[in-house]
Design a protein around this motif. Structure first.
Motif, PDB file in Angstrom:
ATOM      1  N   ASP A 419      -8.094  -3.102  -0.015  1.00  0.00           N
ATOM      2  CA  ASP A 419      -8.433  -2.140  -1.062  1.00  0.00           C
ATOM      3  C   ASP A 419      -7.416  -0.999  -1.100  1.00  0.00           C
ATOM      4  O   ASP A 419      -6.981  -0.564  -2.174  1.00  0.00           O
ATOM      5  CB  ASP A 419      -9.834  -1.571  -0.842  1.00  0.00           C
ATOM      6  CG  ASP A 419     -10.936  -2.559  -1.209  1.00  0.00           C
ATOM      7  OD1 ASP A 419     -10.620  -3.595  -1.840  1.00  0.00           O
ATOM      8  OD2 ASP A 419     -12.101  -2.300  -0.844  1.00  0.00           O
ATOM      9  N   ARG A 421      -4.354  -1.137  -0.036  1.00  0.00           N
ATOM     10  CA  ARG A 421      -3.100  -1.732  -0.511  1.00  0.00           C
ATOM     11  C   ARG A 421      -3.106  -1.854  -2.045  1.00  0.00           C
ATOM     12  O   ARG A 421      -2.127  -1.471  -2.711  1.00  0.00           O
ATOM     13  CB  ARG A 421      -2.928  -3.102   0.138  1.00  0.00           C
ATOM     14  CG  ARG A 421      -1.656  -3.843  -0.202  1.00  0.00           C
ATOM     15  CD  ARG A 421      -1.770  -5.275   0.260  1.00  0.00           C
ATOM     16  NE  ARG A 421      -0.541  -6.024   0.194  1.00  0.00           N
ATOM     17  CZ  ARG A 421      -0.465  -7.344   0.132  1.00  0.00           C
ATOM     18  NH1 ARG A 421      -1.598  -8.068   0.146  1.00  0.00           N
ATOM     19  NH2 ARG A 421       0.692  -7.954   0.079  1.00  0.00           N
ATOM     20  N   ALA A 422      -4.201  -2.378  -2.572  1.00  0.00           N
ATOM     21  CA  ALA A 422      -4.296  -2.550  -4.022  1.00  0.00           C
ATOM     22  C   ALA A 422      -4.253  -1.205  -4.743  1.00  0.00           C
ATOM     23  O   ALA A 422      -3.606  -1.069  -5.804  1.00  0.00           O
ATOM     24  CB  ALA A 422      -5.579  -3.306  -4.368  1.00  0.00           C
ATOM     25  N   ALA A 423      -4.928  -0.201  -4.188  1.00  0.00           N
ATOM     26  CA  ALA A 423      -4.944   1.126  -4.815  1.00  0.00           C
ATOM     27  C   ALA A 423      -3.541   1.728  -4.833  1.00  0.00           C
ATOM     28  O   ALA A 423      -3.140   2.376  -5.809  1.00  0.00           O
ATOM     29  CB  ALA A 423      -5.906   2.040  -4.062  1.00  0.00           C
ATOM     30  N   HIS A 425      -0.704   0.046  -4.887  1.00  0.00           N
ATOM     31  CA  HIS A 425       0.075  -0.688  -5.871  1.00  0.00           C
ATOM     32  C   HIS A 425      -0.279  -0.243  -7.299  1.00  0.00           C
ATOM     33  O   HIS A 425       0.607  -0.072  -8.156  1.00  0.00           O
ATOM     34  CB  HIS A 425      -0.166  -2.191  -5.722  1.00  0.00           C
ATOM     35  CG  HIS A 425       0.423  -2.762  -4.471  1.00  0.00           C
ATOM     36  ND1 HIS A 425       0.136  -4.044  -4.032  1.00  0.00           N
ATOM     37  CD2 HIS A 425       1.276  -2.245  -3.556  1.00  0.00           C
ATOM     38  CE1 HIS A 425       0.786  -4.278  -2.910  1.00  0.00           C
ATOM     39  NE2 HIS A 425       1.470  -3.202  -2.594  1.00  0.00           N
ATOM     40  N   GLU A 426      -1.576  -0.073  -7.559  1.00  0.00           N
ATOM     41  CA  GLU A 426      -2.011   0.329  -8.901  1.00  0.00           C
ATOM     42  C   GLU A 426      -1.475   1.704  -9.267  1.00  0.00           C
ATOM     43  O   GLU A 426      -1.219   1.993 -10.443  1.00  0.00           O
ATOM     44  CB  GLU A 426      -3.537   0.327  -8.970  1.00  0.00           C
ATOM     45  CG  GLU A 426      -4.150  -1.079  -8.961  1.00  0.00           C
ATOM     46  CD  GLU A 426      -5.664  -1.054  -8.854  1.00  0.00           C
ATOM     47  OE1 GLU A 426      -6.236   0.061  -8.946  1.00  0.00           O
ATOM     48  OE2 GLU A 426      -6.278  -2.129  -8.676  1.00  0.00           O
ATOM     49  N   ALA A 427      -1.291   2.564  -8.268  1.00  0.00           N
ATOM     50  CA  ALA A 427      -0.759   3.903  -8.525  1.00  0.00           C
ATOM     51  C   ALA A 427       0.763   3.923  -8.563  1.00  0.00           C
ATOM     52  O   ALA A 427       1.370   4.991  -8.722  1.00  0.00           O
ATOM     53  CB  ALA A 427      -1.265   4.863  -7.450  1.00  0.00           C
ATOM     54  N   GLY A 428       1.381   2.755  -8.407  1.00  0.00           N
ATOM     55  CA  GLY A 428       2.837   2.673  -8.414  1.00  0.00           C
ATOM     56  C   GLY A 428       3.472   3.102  -7.111  1.00  0.00           C
ATOM     57  O   GLY A 428       4.666   3.447  -7.085  1.00  0.00           O
ATOM     58  N   HIS A 429       2.713   3.081  -6.047  1.00  0.00           N
ATOM     59  CA  HIS A 429       3.214   3.510  -4.744  1.00  0.00           C
ATOM     60  C   HIS A 429       3.518   2.307  -3.858  1.00  0.00           C
ATOM     61  O   HIS A 429       2.935   1.224  -4.025  1.00  0.00           O
ATOM     62  CB  HIS A 429       2.183   4.402  -4.038  1.00  0.00           C
ATOM     63  CG  HIS A 429       1.859   5.647  -4.785  1.00  0.00           C
ATOM     64  ND1 HIS A 429       0.622   6.259  -4.749  1.00  0.00           N
ATOM     65  CD2 HIS A 429       2.620   6.415  -5.620  1.00  0.00           C
ATOM     66  CE1 HIS A 429       0.628   7.338  -5.500  1.00  0.00           C
ATOM     67  NE2 HIS A 429       1.841   7.453  -6.042  1.00  0.00           N
TER      68      HIS A 429
END
Length: 574
Positions: A419, A421-423, A425-429
């Motif tokens: 979770d 990791r996905a967050a 990635h979704e924030a462009g980090h």
């Protein structure tokens, strides 16, 4: 060494344990080593180094392994009795108040053609100088074969078979041979791959010789082992092992009798050897080269006359012919020079580097032997949001291992990690998770996914493999090796203090945590009435230790990325 005079004693009877491991330990156990090292170099004032004649108390980790092995053997014995409960007399447990009684009972069971003899003691062979017993003797057509019960895995699932390329002429390897636990029926088993342990094979060869001496051995040349999973008997062809057994026995017998002189050398076994209290001062006094290099590197250096750390520090000759291929001779020389200078680390490169990310999670796992992983500790650092607290999160089960509740704690850990990791990635980090020496974490990540496949939240093995094979799974241990030469080893407890980190608990360590865990889950009683000794107190202690480990990893990798260049000398400076 030439300056030692071996003390001659009556030849002792060797057990299978005496056939492997450190030569010098066998000599010390046999009482054939003098108590002083005559060397003016070692002690100019006295001319000798006094050495203790007594070993230290048994290492707690050794005691735990013995206890676990005893419990495992009893489990297997009860299982075998249950499997043959419909065959009265098929399984006989040998008992007796002394060795002689147990040998007599074993031989009586053999004479009665008992099919399965548990806890067998065999007659010693004074001429060969050997003694021993086997957890199990199994009756076959022409006598008995030995079957040992060991507390490690002897098989793993077989990997997918590889098809030979057309026209290559490659012949697929023959599958291992196993037998079910309810009968001796050796059969090729393509579903398994065998883990062969040299010590197990030597013990089976040793027992084969003792059975032959007793006149009850089979001529098949086979032996068996039952491992930790206790789901089959692995059948071993001992032909090759028996071919080298007699020469090995002759050599080890000569060492035990004081006919071959030995000297100390630092090896892996030293970590738990009771004689290390004696050998370490001797090795330090002589500045032995084994203090800074390991294994076959030591042998290769000694063949070219490099015996001491000083010799190695000054060495500028060609690479020895038998130098191990993966080792760097320049690193060995640097380690020797660092040891002499008292420097704990040396930079290999000008600018130390370690992978960094916007969102970073440090991970540390705690396991209990082979029973399972009870704790996954995490520490999240969000470098994009200074206001977000760096917070330790443990995912733990306090049900005694092995337990199905381990699946829950593992699934919760994995879900949280993915979770985050996905967050990111979704924030462009960017995202990275860090561990220290990934072999242990990877083993339990894959093992947990395999053991608990299909349970709620447990990921598929392929998902685990994809993650640990990605750049987002970073081994700080490997980063240390890439950036530094480490003359005193690369363990976290040795390296993190150089970066300024210290553990809150002075007894913190993997071995100590085993004792804490036993109290924490009720296997052992508390050591005293103090609340910190209680189960709750030991649970808190384990969590504090795990939290410190993830903080140590974080502090160390950040130090590598910032202060290490100025704090640690480059190898060119030595």
């Amino acid at each position: 060494m030439d300056d030692r005079v071996a003390v001659r004693r009556a030849r002792r009877l060797l057990s299978a344990r005496d056939l492997s491991g450190c030569d010098h330990r066998l000599a010390l156990d046999s009482g054939v080593v003098p108590d002083t090292l005559a060397s003016a170099e070692s002690s100019p004032e006295k001319g000798v180094v006094a050495l203790t004649a007594e070993p230290s108390a048994e290492d707690p980790s050794v005691t735990r392994r013995k206890e676990a092995a005893t419990a495992h053997r009893e489990t297997v014995a009860e299982m075998l009795e249950g499997l043959h409960s419909d065959q009265p007399g098929a399984v006989v447990r040998v008992a007796g108040s002394n060795g002689g009684d147990r040998v007599a009972a074993t031989m009586a069971a053999c004479a009665a053609d008992v099919a399965w003899i548990w806890n067998a003691s065999l007659p010693a062979d004074p001429d060969a100088g050997i003694r021993g017993g086997s957890e199990l003797l199994v009756r076959v057509a022409d006598g008995y074969v030995p079957v040992i019960v060991v507390n490690h895995r002897v098989t793993v699932p077989a990997p997918p078979a590889k098809k030979a390329a057309p026209g290559s002429g490659d012949t697929p390897a023959a599958p291992p041979v196993t037998s079910p636990l309810w009968s001796w029926s050796p059969t090729p088993d393509p579903t398994r791959a065998v883990r062969r342990h040299r010590r197990d094979l030597l013990r089976l060869a040793h027992l084969t010789r003792l059975l032959a001496h007793a006149g009850v051995g089979s001529t098949t040349g086979l032996g068996g082992s039952i491992g930790l999973d206790a789901d089959c008997i692995v059948v071993h062809d001992l032909t090759e092992t028996l071919a080298g057994y007699d020469d090995l026995l002759t050599r080890r017998g000569a060492i035990a009798a004081g006919e071959l002189t030995t000297g100390p050398s630092r090896v892996g076994e030293c970590r738990t050897c009771p004689w290390w209290v004696r050998c370490e001062p001797e090795l330090t006094a002589t500045r032995d080269v084994s203090l800074v290099v390991n294994g076959s590197q030591v042998d290769a250096l000694r063949t070219v006359g490099v015996l001491t750390i000083d010799d190695l520090a000054a060495f500028d000759g060609p690479v020895p012919s038998d130098w191990p291929g993966r080792a760097d001779l320049a690193d060995a020389v640097t380690s020797a020079r660092a040891w002499l200078a008292g420097v704990p680390l040396i930079r290999r490169i000008e600018e130390p580097v370690v992978a960094r990310a916007d969102v970073e999670v440090d991970v540390d796992m705690e396991s209990y032997g082979e029973d399972g992983a009870y704790l996954w500790g995490t520490l999240l650092t969000d470098r994009t949001d200074p206001a977000r607290e760096v917070l330790y999160r443990p995912f733990v089960t306090w049900d005694p291992l092995p337990t199905d509740d381990e699946a829950r704690s593992f699934a919760e850990f994995w879900a949280w990690l993915m979770d985050e990791r996905a967050a990111a990635h979704e924030a462009g980090h960017t995202f990275a998770a860090y561990c220290y020496s990934q072999a242990a974490e990877n083993r339990w990540l894959l093992g947990s996914a395999r053991r608990f496949a299909g349970r709620p939240g447990v990921p598929a093995i392929g998902e685990i493999e994809q993650f640990i094979g990605s750049p987002e799974w970073v081994d700080v241990y490997e980063a240390v090796g890439t950036n530094f030469v480490c003359p005193h080893g690369k363990g976290l407890k040795k390296i993190a203090p150089v970066a300024g980190f210290s553990w809150r608990d002075p007894e913190a360590g993997g071995e100590a945590s085993m004792d804490w865990y036993r109290v924490a889950v009720g296997r052992d009683d508390p050591a005293g009435p103090d609340p910190t000794d209680s189960a709750e107190g030991q649970r808190a202690r384990l969590l504090r230790y795990n939290e410190d480990d993830v903080w140590a990893t974080k502090v160390l990798r950040e130090w590598i990325d910032t202060a290490a260049k100025d704090a640690i000398p480059h190898r060119s400076a030595l």
